[in-house]
Design an enzyme around this catalytic site. Sequence first.
Site, PDB file in Angstrom:
ATOM      1  N   CYS A 109       0.579  -9.037  -6.496  1.00  0.00           N
ATOM      2  CA  CYS A 109       0.003  -8.577  -5.236  1.00  0.00           C
ATOM      3  C   CYS A 109      -1.053  -9.590  -4.817  1.00  0.00           C
ATOM      4  CB  CYS A 109      -0.555  -7.161  -5.353  1.00  0.00           C
ATOM      5  SG  CYS A 109      -2.024  -6.945  -6.385  1.00  0.00           S
ATOM      6  N   ARG A 119      -2.446  -2.897  -6.905  1.00  0.00           N
ATOM      7  CA  ARG A 119      -1.009  -2.618  -6.923  1.00  0.00           C
ATOM      8  C   ARG A 119      -0.279  -3.273  -8.087  1.00  0.00           C
ATOM      9  NH1 ARG A 119       0.483  -4.534  -1.068  1.00  0.00           N
ATOM     10  NH2 ARG A 119      -0.971  -6.132  -1.733  1.00  0.00           N
ATOM     11  N   ASP A 123      -1.301  -0.951   1.148  1.00  0.00           N
ATOM     12  CA  ASP A 123      -2.613  -1.189   0.560  1.00  0.00           C
ATOM     13  C   ASP A 123      -3.252   0.182   0.306  1.00  0.00           C
ATOM     14  OD1 ASP A 123      -5.348  -1.679   0.122  1.00  0.00           O
ATOM     15  OD2 ASP A 123      -5.307  -3.462   1.391  1.00  0.00           O
TER      16      ASP A 123
END
Length: 150
Positions: A7, A13, A120
Amino acid sequence: MKVLMVCLGNICRSPLAEGILKSKVDTAKFFVDSAGTAGYHIGNAPDPRSIKVAQNHNIDISSQVCRRFIVSDFDTFDLIYAMDKSNYGNIIGMARNKADAEKVKLLLNEIDATDQEVPDPYYDADDGFETVFQLIDKACTNIADKLESK
């Protein structure tokens, strides 16, 4: 087989994706790691909210350390999963050849997702982290099934 989850910052993430995939595969057969395309958080632990949501699902990511994606990752890893199109573009931009580029996939292409990007989590308070966990979990289940069947 070595799999890398990527990411932007390697703080929310991709650490979740690393932890989730590790929980689904035989780690004696498969090495899973994570990285970020930007160097914002090098050496830091994952975001506490990612750690918490992972713990809520009996996955411990607290000992992970953020690192930056580097060109030699193409040599080390067999599969590289990007969380979103921006990361995908950054990784592809570092590819030295077609073989490097063919290793790179969008994570959510592994599921029938409305969007190809893992959102996000910061835009939806703590619920955003759970939403992200659920999406990554579905994709990692499919990835694990593919890996284990090889």
